[in-house]
Design a protein around this motif. Structure first.
Motif, PDB file in Angstrom:
ATOM      1  N   ILE A  34       0.914  -1.218  -0.008  1.00 46.37           N
ATOM      2  CA  ILE A  34       0.108   0.170   0.042  1.00 46.37           C
ATOM      3  C   ILE A  34       0.982   1.092  -0.075  1.00 46.37           C
ATOM      4  O   ILE A  34       2.004   1.185   0.166  1.00 46.37           O
ATOM      5  N   GLU A  35       0.352   2.258  -0.281  1.00 43.96           N
ATOM      6  CA  GLU A  35       0.972   3.677  -0.181  1.00 43.96           C
ATOM      7  C   GLU A  35       0.949   3.889   1.146  1.00 43.96           C
ATOM      8  O   GLU A  35       0.099   3.698   2.039  1.00 43.96           O
ATOM      9  N   ARG A  36       2.193   4.598   1.492  1.00 43.06           N
ATOM     10  CA  ARG A  36       2.422   5.037   3.028  1.00 43.06           C
ATOM     11  C   ARG A  36       1.385   6.017   3.208  1.00 43.06           C
ATOM     12  O   ARG A  36       0.927   6.996   2.772  1.00 43.06           O
ATOM     13  N   GLY A  37       0.638   5.771   4.585  1.00 40.60           N
ATOM     14  CA  GLY A  37      -0.447   6.610   4.804  1.00 40.60           C
ATOM     15  C   GLY A  37      -2.022   6.048   4.678  1.00 40.60           C
ATOM     16  O   GLY A  37      -3.088   6.744   4.902  1.00 40.60           O
ATOM     17  N   ALA A  38      -1.850   5.071   3.778  1.00 40.64           N
ATOM     18  CA  ALA A  38      -3.138   4.607   3.245  1.00 40.64           C
ATOM     19  C   ALA A  38      -3.835   3.636   4.533  1.00 40.64           C
ATOM     20  O   ALA A  38      -3.122   3.189   5.264  1.00 40.64           O
ATOM     21  N   ASP A  39      -4.907   3.416   4.206  1.00 38.60           N
ATOM     22  CA  ASP A  39      -5.682   2.462   5.394  1.00 38.60           C
ATOM     23  C   ASP A  39      -5.494   1.129   5.257  1.00 38.60           C
ATOM     24  O   ASP A  39      -5.026   0.382   4.179  1.00 38.60           O
ATOM     25  N   LYS A  40      -4.560   0.483   6.463  1.00 45.18           N
ATOM     26  CA  LYS A  40      -4.227  -0.785   6.106  1.00 45.18           C
ATOM     27  C   LYS A  40      -5.191  -1.859   6.688  1.00 45.18           C
ATOM     28  O   LYS A  40      -4.962  -3.018   6.379  1.00 45.18           O
ATOM     29  N   GLY A  41      -6.302  -1.569   7.124  1.00 47.65           N
ATOM     30  CA  GLY A  41      -7.292  -2.221   7.516  1.00 47.65           C
ATOM     31  C   GLY A  41      -6.859  -3.217   8.694  1.00 47.65           C
ATOM     32  O   GLY A  41      -6.513  -2.608   9.641  1.00 47.65           O
ATOM     33  N   GLU A  42      -6.894  -4.472   8.633  1.00 47.29           N
ATOM     34  CA  GLU A  42      -6.578  -5.526   9.731  1.00 47.29           C
ATOM     35  C   GLU A  42      -4.970  -5.709   9.692  1.00 47.29           C
ATOM     36  O   GLU A  42      -4.778  -6.279  10.646  1.00 47.29           O
ATOM     37  N   ASN A  43      -4.350  -5.240   8.716  1.00 44.34           N
ATOM     38  CA  ASN A  43      -3.037  -5.529   8.393  1.00 44.34           C
ATOM     39  C   ASN A  43      -2.053  -4.726   9.171  1.00 44.34           C
ATOM     40  O   ASN A  43      -2.509  -3.695   9.793  1.00 44.34           O
ATOM     41  N   PHE A  44      -0.692  -5.235   8.898  1.00 35.63           N
ATOM     42  CA  PHE A  44       0.141  -4.331   9.674  1.00 35.63           C
ATOM     43  C   PHE A  44       1.403  -3.944   8.754  1.00 35.63           C
ATOM     44  O   PHE A  44       1.410  -4.646   7.492  1.00 35.63           O
ATOM     45  N   THR A  45       1.929  -2.790   9.043  1.00 35.35           N
ATOM     46  CA  THR A  45       3.283  -2.541   7.995  1.00 35.35           C
ATOM     47  C   THR A  45       4.407  -2.722   9.251  1.00 35.35           C
ATOM     48  O   THR A  45       4.309  -3.189  10.095  1.00 35.35           O
ATOM     49  N   MET A  46       5.839  -2.720   8.761  1.00 33.29           N
ATOM     50  CA  MET A  46       6.843  -2.854   9.312  1.00 33.29           C
ATOM     51  C   MET A  46       7.717  -1.639   9.554  1.00 33.29           C
ATOM     52  O   MET A  46       7.857  -0.806   8.622  1.00 33.29           O
ATOM     53  N   GLY A  47       8.220  -1.334  10.792  1.00 38.47           N
ATOM     54  CA  GLY A  47       9.169  -0.390  10.980  1.00 38.47           C
ATOM     55  C   GLY A  47      10.285  -0.745  11.759  1.00 38.47           C
ATOM     56  O   GLY A  47      10.502  -1.984  11.991  1.00 38.47           O
ATOM     57  N   VAL A  48      11.466   0.082  11.804  1.00 38.28           N
ATOM     58  CA  VAL A  48      12.702  -0.218  12.475  1.00 38.28           C
ATOM     59  C   VAL A  48      13.195   0.894  13.595  1.00 38.28           C
ATOM     60  O   VAL A  48      12.938   1.972  13.281  1.00 38.28           O
ATOM     61  N   HIS A  49      13.796   0.532  14.612  1.00 40.67           N
ATOM     62  CA  HIS A  49      14.380   1.270  15.402  1.00 40.67           C
ATOM     63  C   HIS A  49      15.756   0.978  15.471  1.00 40.67           C
ATOM     64  O   HIS A  49      16.168  -0.210  15.644  1.00 40.67           O
ATOM     65  N   VAL A  50      17.073   1.836  15.561  1.00 42.44           N
ATOM     66  CA  VAL A  50      18.155   1.406  15.414  1.00 42.44           C
ATOM     67  C   VAL A  50      18.807   2.370  16.594  1.00 42.44           C
ATOM     68  O   VAL A  50      18.844   3.757  16.796  1.00 42.44           O
ATOM     69  N   ILE A  51      19.480   1.730  17.522  1.00 40.85           N
ATOM     70  CA  ILE A  51      19.936   2.265  18.651  1.00 40.85           C
ATOM     71  C   ILE A  51      21.344   2.093  18.415  1.00 40.85           C
ATOM     72  O   ILE A  51      22.179   1.047  18.739  1.00 40.85           O
ATOM     73  N   LEU A  52      22.384   3.212  18.205  1.00 44.47           N
ATOM     74  CA  LEU A  52      23.768   3.153  17.930  1.00 44.47           C
ATOM     75  C   LEU A  52      24.582   3.520  19.347  1.00 44.47           C
ATOM     76  O   LEU A  52      24.366   4.477  20.109  1.00 44.47           O
ATOM     77  N   TYR A  53      25.732   2.825  19.346  1.00 43.29           N
ATOM     78  CA  TYR A  53      26.436   3.113  20.495  1.00 43.29           C
ATOM     79  C   TYR A  53      27.921   2.618  20.229  1.00 43.29           C
ATOM     80  O   TYR A  53      27.879   2.094  19.084  1.00 43.29           O
ATOM     81  N   ASP A  54      28.903   3.239  20.871  1.00 45.58           N
ATOM     82  CA  ASP A  54      30.333   3.132  20.715  1.00 45.58           C
ATOM     83  C   ASP A  54      31.096   2.182  21.385  1.00 45.58           C
ATOM     84  O   ASP A  54      30.442   1.727  22.452  1.00 45.58           O
ATOM     85  N   SER A  55      32.432   1.976  21.464  1.00 50.29           N
ATOM     86  CA  SER A  55      33.005   1.098  22.357  1.00 50.29           C
ATOM     87  C   SER A  55      33.411   1.834  23.616  1.00 50.29           C
ATOM     88  O   SER A  55      33.660   1.047  24.591  1.00 50.29           O
TER      89      SER A  55
END
Length: 492
Positions: A331-352
């Protein structure tokens, strides 16, 4: 159009502005200690030379010292008044260039002691002016009133021409100083042989080679013919040409790669769009109409970040079932998903060192505008969550990560917004000077300690309790305060 009246600040407003400037300066010093050290050391050396020359009553050298101190202020002026970010590497080289030209070259006579000194400085000048030429194209192309897509080759040609123009103007300046003020900025060259048409015994337009065995001027024998500046000028232009060609090619490759790479950004100034005054209503309307008329035809070149603005048409996203299985639909982003789901990501960056990277979201974002956050985004159609995580970091920060760098923590199910979100941790040694913020998404960044990150996670009242608990537990158990081991441990 009537002129705007200049608003007179009250004494309290001036005091607050001075205090804000002081806080900003302290923050800059804390963020860039190496640059501050170079600046202080060079200024101290110039002041010491100035005092010495003043005691020797060499007032011309005192003037050169005062000029050097003034020139040292240019990068800071450009950043504060013109809202242009001068990369630390470029700023250090500019300061060293000024010091080498005026203090070492003129006062300490390095131009005479080391024959290569002038050649070195002119080569560096050609290199740096090409970098500034590319920056000018980028900055002018980001005008609210005029945007045009420019090819990388054209930008490289403009940068080269700008660098050569500055080199020619400098030679004009040297000639003017020699002619009008009886100086010798265009250094002379002794020649032992000349090729000339004027001395052809047959009067033909064919040069003859004349060895110079003796020259007597005012009764004094000279070692040869004294060329007054031609060879010096042409040599300076030639090495300027070399420097300009080198960086023009580097800049062209950088633009063709959509901002990938860490070398070129160290030399290219950029406009601080987040510090510019907001456009007035009329300007916003004109910009909106202009974009509607020229959509798909006139677009700015991509210098602010990899693949910035590369998306053509609406964003498409895959649809998943509530338990995370791909439905085969998009679907286009922002369109009605109905009972379905879309996917997202979260990225947490850290160093040494156990520091975590937070980024400040653009004021134009719908979700938490202008707030500090982690890297996050939507998975586009045909992407895997891991591919999306790598793309988001690359686009928003200009950092290249490998798939094996990703440590998937868990999949958070957001039942309210019908979204599955994969949460990743990534340990990465990021060179801050090489990061390229995508201004449409990110307007700032900062490193925070482990404890500060834990407090940040606990304050995420816009996330579910289980999300905060899992992320907090991973940080506490798997990431230490000091240097980290080579591999990150993933929670079971």
């Amino acid at each position: 159009m009537p002129k705007k009246k200049k608003v007179k600040l009250t004494q309290e407003e001036r005091r607050l502005r001075r205090a804000e400037d002081l806080r900003t300066a302290k923050a800059e010093i804390k963020a860039h200690p190496a640059l501050f050290t170079v600046y202080v050391v060079l200024r101290a050396l110039v002041v010491a030379v100035m005092i010495l020359q003043l005691l020797n009553r060499d007032y011309y050298d005192v003037f050169l010292c005062a000029l050097t101190l003034t020139l040292f202020l240019i990068p800071s002026f450009v950043e504060r008044r013109l809202h242009i970010d001068v990369p630390n590497t470029l700023e250090v080289i500019i300061l060293l260039f000024i010091f080498s030209a005026e203090i070492l070259g003129e006062i300490q006579e390095y131009y005479l002691i080391f024959p290569f000194w002038d050649t070195m400085l002119h080569t560096i000048n050609g290199f740096l002016m090409a970098a500034i030429g590319i920056a000018m194209v980028d900055i002018l192309n980001r005008s609210r009133r005029f945007r045009v897509r420019l090819s990388p080759v054209f930008v490289a040609v403009v940068a080269f021409c700008f660098s050569m123009t500055i080199g020619v103007l400098w030679e004009f300046f040297e000639y003017g100083m020699d002619y009008f003020f009886n100086m010798d900025m265009q250094k002379d060259t002794w020649l032992s042989v000349i090729n000339t048409v004027s001395l052809n015994p047959e009067g033909k337009n064919s040069p003859v080679r004349i060895p110079i065995e003796s020259v007597v001027i005012n009764g004094e024998a000279w070692p040869g013919y004294l060329d007054i500046g031609l060879h010096d000028t042409m040599k300076d232009l030639f090495v300027n040409f070399i420097g300009a060609v080198i960086f023009s090619l580097i800049g062209m490759i950088y633009i063709m790669g959509r901002g990938r790479g860490s070398f070129a950004p160290r030399f290219i100034p950029r406009l601080k769009e987040n510090e510019l005054p907001a456009p007035e209503a009329k300007e916003k309307k004109e910009e909106h109409l202009s974009r509607e008329r020229l959509s798909g035809l006139l677009e700015p070149i991509s210098l602010e970040g990899p693949e910035a603005g590369a998306q053509d048409g609406p964003e498409l996203m895959d649809l998943y079932t509530p338990d995370g299985r791909f439905t085969g639909q998009t679907i286009e982003r922002g369109a009605d998903k109905g009972e379905n789901f879309t996917m997202g990501v979260h990225v947490i960056l850290y160093d040494s060192q156990g520091r975590f990277l937070l980024q400040k979201r653009s004021e134009t974002k719908h979700f938490r505008p202008g707030q500090w956050e982690i890297t996050m985004g939507h998975v586009l159609a045909g992407e895997s969550p891991a591919d999306s995580a790598l793309r988001e970091v690359r686009e928003e920060l200009g950092a290249q990560l490998r798939p094996e760098d990703l440590v998937k923590l868990y999949r958070w199910v957001d039942w309210k917004n019908h979204m599955h979100t994969d949460v990743y941790f990534v340990r990465a040694e990021l060179d801050e000077s090489s990061l390229i913020l995508q201004k449409e998404e990110v307007i700032g960044m900062q490193w925070v300690s482990k404890q500060e990150m834990l407090e940040f996670v606990r304050d995420m009242d816009y996330r579910t309790e289980d999300y905060r608990a899992v992320v907090e537990a991973y940080i506490e158990r798997s990431i230490g305060e000091g240097p980290q081991p080579d591999s990150a441990e993933q929670l079971p």
